[in-house]
Design a protein around this motif. Structure first.
Motif, mmCIF file in Angstrom:
data_model
loop_
_atom_site.group_PDB
_atom_site.id
_atom_site.type_symbol
_atom_site.label_atom_id
_atom_site.label_comp_id
_atom_site.label_asym_id
_atom_site.label_seq_id
_atom_site.Cartn_x
_atom_site.Cartn_y
_atom_site.Cartn_z
ATOM 1 N N GLU A 30 31.925 19.231 -16.394
ATOM 2 C CA GLU A 30 31.989 20.227 -15.205
ATOM 3 C C GLU A 30 31.206 21.536 -16.024
ATOM 4 N N VAL A 31 31.998 21.955 -17.258
ATOM 5 C CA VAL A 31 31.451 23.074 -17.958
ATOM 6 C C VAL A 31 30.084 23.008 -18.454
ATOM 7 N N THR A 34 27.679 23.802 -15.663
ATOM 8 C CA THR A 34 27.629 25.144 -15.391
ATOM 9 C C THR A 34 26.806 25.986 -16.085
ATOM 10 N N ALA A 37 23.156 25.051 -15.076
ATOM 11 C CA ALA A 37 22.925 26.027 -14.257
ATOM 12 C C ALA A 37 22.759 27.164 -14.362
ATOM 13 N N HIS A 38 23.259 27.970 -15.238
ATOM 14 C CA HIS A 38 23.135 29.288 -15.380
ATOM 15 C C HIS A 38 21.709 29.465 -16.264
ATOM 16 N N ASN A 42 20.000 31.284 -13.213
ATOM 17 C CA ASN A 42 20.829 32.805 -13.106
ATOM 18 C C ASN A 42 19.483 33.566 -13.463
ATOM 19 N N LEU A 161 32.681 29.745 -16.212
ATOM 20 C CA LEU A 161 32.103 28.684 -16.457
ATOM 21 C C LEU A 161 33.208 27.121 -16.060
ATOM 22 N N TYR A 162 34.459 27.434 -16.098
ATOM 23 C CA TYR A 162 35.703 26.599 -15.877
ATOM 24 C C TYR A 162 35.972 26.265 -14.325
ATOM 25 N N PRO A 163 36.009 24.903 -14.281
ATOM 26 C CA PRO A 163 36.309 24.572 -12.639
ATOM 27 C C PRO A 163 37.703 24.717 -12.572
#
Length: 190
Positions: A30-31, A34, A37-38, A42, A161-163
């Motif tokens: 998950e991290v 993210t 994705a950035h 971003n 960053l963390y879910p």
């Protein structure tokens, strides 16, 4: 409902060290997603920051792959080997109950339990130790990553960053997936 956020400058909720290897793998993926994705989406990132995050994503991907390499053999062992020994113990317990506790049934149970204990020592402990070492390496790598990113961007960026977590910070919260074992509400702590 989302997990309680940590004070500014402190890390956000982190997965409990006691969580399984599989749950650590999900958390780290998950991290990683993210971070990726950035890098990809971003527009506020400058080229240098984007490149730095790309490097962090590559390093985290390597840590995720290493953990995956330890999770798979342990999960396979639990789901393919250990279950047979446990089944043998349950059959021996059944036979003991049905026989009125005769000596032959008691001996079968002792033998089944002894085989289970031997298998645990010979196979499970080394796999579990290897998995535990990889979990520690991942957590250490993520802590170092967090520090580098916080220095470069901000602690709030790292926190994002963390879910969210649930069940005493032992699982990633995923209310949108009914097949996920973490479909409860996120935890209130980290």
């Amino acid at each position: 409902m989302s997990a309680r956020r940590a004070p500014e400058g402190a890390p956000g909720p982190r997965l409990s060290r006691g969580a399984s290897g599989l749950r650590h793998l999900r958390w780290a993926r998950e991290v990683l997603a993210t971070l990726e994705a950035h890098v990809a989406h971003n527009p506020a990132l400058g080229d240098a920051d984007r490149e730095a995050l790309r490097g962090e994503a590559r390093a985290l991907a390597a840590s995720v792959q290493a953990l995956s390499g330890a999770v798979k053999p342990y999960r396979d062992f639990l789901e393919r080997t250990r279950v047979h020994y446990r089944g043998r113990v349950r059959v021996a317990e059944h036979l003991l109950r049905e026989s009125g506790a005769d000596e032959a049934a008691r001996a079968r149970l002792d033998e089944a339990r002894s085989a289970l204990a031997g298998m645990e020592a010979a196979q499970r402990r080394p796999l579990k130790a290897s998995l535990s070492e990889e979990i520690d390496r991942l957590r250490e790598a993520m802590a170092r990553m967090d520090a580098r990113i916080a220095e470069r961007l901000s602690a709030a960026f790292v926190e994002g960053l963390y879910p969210p977590l649930t069940d005493g910070a032992s699982r990633v919260a995923d209310d949108g997936d009914p097949d996920d074992d973490a479909t409860a509400s996120p935890s209130r702590g980290g």
